[in-house]
Structures are given as C-alpha cells and as structure tokens.
Design a protein around this motif. Structure first.
Motif: not given
Length: 314
Positions: A227-229, A249-260
């Motif tokens: 969540k860190v940039r 801080h904020g949610e990372m954009a769409s993950s390619t490995n399926g993590f939510a």
C-alpha cells in the motif's frame, strides 16, 4: 541643585571682577544676586515644564489602562458567551475537514533522500512491488530482495527507461548540464546486464520478475510496495535518489497474481500514480528486455526476455 546655582553664580561674578576691575563691590554684589535670581527662575521654568510633561504621560498611561480594562472585559464576555463556543466549533470543523481532505491524498511523510536500505526490509515481505525509474539503482543489494520476494509469489513489475531512447540522452544532458550525453544510457545498459546476471544465477525468478523498458519522457520515480508509494521527481542536475521522496499510502493497483486486499483503501494520489504506471506498462512502445552478445535488445514477448536460463559461473 542650590549648590550648583551658587557655584555658577560665584564663577560668573569672579569672571566679571577679573575683566572689569573698576566695578564697585556693591555693584558686583547686586549683579551676582541678579544672576542667581535669573538661574533660579530658569530652573523653576524647567521644573514646571517637566511636571507638565509628567502629567501628560500620566494621562497617557491612564488612557492606556482604561482601554486595556475595556479589552479585558470584552475578552471575558467573549469567553463566557456563545460567540467563543461557536467559533471554536467552526474551527474544529474546518480542521477536521482539512485533515480528511489531506488524508484522502494519502500523503503520510517523506524522505530527504532515498537509499536502497530504506526499501529492502519492506520489499522483502511484500505481496506486490512496482518500480518506475530511469534505472533502478543498487541492484546488487536490491536484486536479492527481489528474488526472495518472488519466491514468496510477490507480484513484481519494473519499468526502466530504454537505454537507446532520446529521453535517456536528454536526461544525460540534464544531469551533466550539457557536458555528457551518454551517462544515463551507460547506466541503464549496465543495469540491464546486471538483471541478466541476476536471472542467470536465479532462473526460478526469471518468470516471476517482469522487467520492461519504456520509451517516454521520465516524469517521476516510483518505488511501490503493497500500500506504500515512494514518489520522487527528476530534478535537473541531481540523481533522483539524492532528492526528496513523498511517502503515500493507498491500495496497490490490480494485482496480476490474483491477490485481493479488501482492507486497503484507494487515495487520489495513488490512483493517479498507478494509472500512470499502468499506462506506461501497457503502451506498445514498452518492451521486454533480453541480452544478446553482451548488449541489450528489446522484444515484444515476455517469453523471449533475458538470456537462456543456464546458471552463470561468473
């Protein structure tokens, strides 16, 4: 004061007697008494003037005290009345609103400059990593961290600048203030060889760490994990790692490995940063990288990236 008058008078009389030897004793006494009277009157006038000045100052002080008393009464009335309560309530509300707006940006701090050691502890245990820069830097230290994160199924994507682009040449000229047009190109080419060496030694990470080269004007540097940039800018004449970075801080954009990650929130800055990264990543000009005959090449397919997976002995 009287002694001073007498002394002055005697002095003047002696002066007159010296220069006017023919003057009678009686006349000298009368003249002396006259001078003494004149000095006394002068002193009295000075005293009267001073007293008038003191009285004027007393009047000024009295006026100041009167005004101060009125101000104190006004303050007391303000604190006892509804006006104070209303203003305090409004101030708290404004502050709360400001804090909410600031929190929505996600900014939570920063660094005067950034070191690889600031990144390693958090990236090692991250579930998602994003890097956007001209070149990553410190890959000898950071490379092992990326390999360990990849072993834990971390989603890793890295964007570096194409070494043969006009943008790399322009950045070289900015850093050297016109003296060297190949510095950035050489740094990127050297790092690509380091990546190739890393994947030769760790073939299991070759398909888990995606590295692309983009061909666009460098606008910002990003080191993102979970969540860190950490966001920096490319200042003229300075390496980006030596300049300030914002921590957002904020949610990372769409993950390619399926993590939510439902507990994370999106913030305005992280949304824009992630959109910028994804735009560069998906642009047709962004290519995967491989090394052929010791030189970087750019390819369309991830499966073509890097050299054959034999382990390096170097």
């Amino acid at each position: 004061m009287i002694f001073e008058f007498i002394t002055a008078t005697v002095g003047i009389a002696a002066f007159l007697a010296h220069f006017f030897v023919s003057i009678s004793e009686e006349s000298l006494v009368e003249l002396t008494l006259g001078i003494l009277a004149l000095l006394a009157v002068t002193s009295l006038l000075q005293r009267v003037t001073k007293m008038a000045d003191v009285e004027r100052k007393v009047d000024e002080v009295d006026a100041m005290l009167t005004n101060l008393s009125l101000e104190i009464k006004g303050i007391a009335t303000f604190f006892r009345g509804r006006e104070f309560t209303n203003k305090m309530t409004a101030a708290v509300g404004d502050t709360s609103s400001l804090l909410r707006r600031f929190r929505h940006t996600g900014i939570e701090g920063g660094y005067d400059s950034l070191r690889v050691s600031d990144l390693v502890p958090n990236m090692r245990k991250a579930y998602s990593i994003r890097v956007l820069s001209n070149w990553v830097g410190g890959l000898n230290e950071l490379g092992d961290t990326l390999v360990k994160a990849a072993a834990n199924d971390c989603d890793i994507r890295i964007l570096i600048l194409r070494h043969d682009s006009q943008h790399a040449r322009s950045r070289s000229l900015e850093l050297s203030r016109g003296a060297d047009e190949s510095f950035v190109q050489n740094q990127i080419a050297t790092e690509i060889l380091q990546f190739d060496h890393l994947f030769r030694n760790h073939p299991e990470a070759r398909h888990k760490i995606q590295v692309k080269a983009y061909d666009a004007s460098p606008t910002l540097c990003l080191f993102g994990y979970d969540k860190v940039r950490l966001i920096g800018l490319f200042w003229r004449g300075e390496l980006v790692m030596n300049t300030p970075f914002l921590k957002v801080h904020g949610e990372m954009a769409s993950s390619t490995n399926g993590f939510a990650h439902p507990n994370e929130i999106r913030t305005s800055i992280t949304e824009r940063i992630d959109e910028h990264f994804e735009s560069l990543w998906s642009d047709p000009s962004a290519k995967y990288i491989r090394v052929a005959n010791g030189k970087p090449e750019y390819v369309d397919s991830f499966s073509e990236a890097w050299s054959p997976t034999q382990r390096s002995v170097g």
